[in-house]
Motif scaffolding. Structure first.
Motif: not given
Length: 270
Positions: A217-222, A118-125, A113-116, A208-210
């Motif tokens: 860079a915020r998109t329409v859904p958020p 998100i933490i490493p992705v967040y810190f990498i970015l 799942p993307v939620a699982a 991810l956009a939220t």
């Protein structure tokens, strides 16, 4: 008796279609109401209508969010097609050893799942300085959609008769000519189906956009979710924003409907 059954089936089909279409029609109708009329119970049907909610949406900055959504969705879709088409061609027309293992690896990337992650992705970015960056968001959409696109495109390429490819090879066509001028024109409906699905997935992506964007860079859904806050729900303005948000997807589906139906019939969803 047969005509009665046909009429009954037609009537049932229309009823089901209207049931599914009614929420969308009500959303569009609500977008022209005032906030008081939109929140009234029971709902009001006969009321004054205006475009004030649409003006308010763009005054709130929806134009920038639409630009970000178009940028991330279109760019990620194009990159996915550029990568998925040759990859799927190699796995179907020119198969490699243990092709099932390769396909399983691609689809296994969607098991987590993307939620699982998100933490490493967040810190990498964060470490790369790419938070709130539309390019980073687009590449994440590429990673999400690429496995599905490869699987779908492989199904479409499998429908191409080998005799056509062998005839092109006998005529001296190299690999590039074989793919671009012989095979791709046959699977254009499949490419359209893959492109539309990837565009919709990217356009509708919320999580991810939220988490990874704040403003630039915020998109329409958020942006749509921002209409629900501690002060309450702004139903009429939210309906106007949601109506604008669904228009690109509806327009893309309408323009590609013939190719989409043909593409799905080629075996992508079998």
């Amino acid at each position: 008796m047969r005509s009665f059954r046909a009429g009954l089936l037609t009537t049932a089909t229309w009823i089901i279609a209207l049931v599914f279409f009614f929420p969308i029609a009500w959303m569009v109708f609500t977008s022209f109401k005032t906030e008081n009329a939109a929140a009234s119970i029971p709902p009001t049907i006969f009321t004054s209508l205006s475009f004030d909610n649409y003006v308010a949406v763009f005054e709130r900055g929806m134009g920038a969010y639409l630009t970000n959504s178009f940028t991330s969705s279109i760019s990620s879709t194009l990159i996915v097609l550029l990568l998925a088409v040759p990859c799927a061609y190699g796995l179907s027309i020119r198969p490699i050893k243990k092709v099932k293992d390769v396909l399983f690896f691609f689809i296994s990337t969607r098991f987590l799942p993307v939620a699982a992650s998100i933490i490493p992705v967040y810190f990498i970015l964060l470490w790369l300085g790419l938070l709130d960056n539309i390019s980073a968001l687009s590449w994440l959409y590429v990673a999400i959609n690429l496995p599905i696109a490869i699987w779908m495109m492989r199904s479409f390429f499998n429908e191409v008769p080998l005799e056509i490819i062998e005839a092109a090879q006998i005529d001296g066509a190299n690999l590039r000519t074989e793919l671009v001028r012989v095979v791709l024109p046959i699977v254009v409906p499949g490419v359209a189906a893959v492109a539309l699905i990837c565009f919709i997935f990217s356009w509708n992506e919320y999580f991810l956009a939220t988490i990874l964007t704040t403003d630039t860079a915020r998109t329409v859904p958020p942006f749509l979710a921002s209409f629900v806050d501690g002060r309450g729900q702004f139903l009429a303005v939210l309906s106007a924003a949601a109506t604008i948000a669904v228009l690109p997807v509806v327009a893309a589906g309408w323009l590609a409907q013939k190719q989409l139906v043909r593409g799905l019939a080629m075996g992508a969803v079998k």
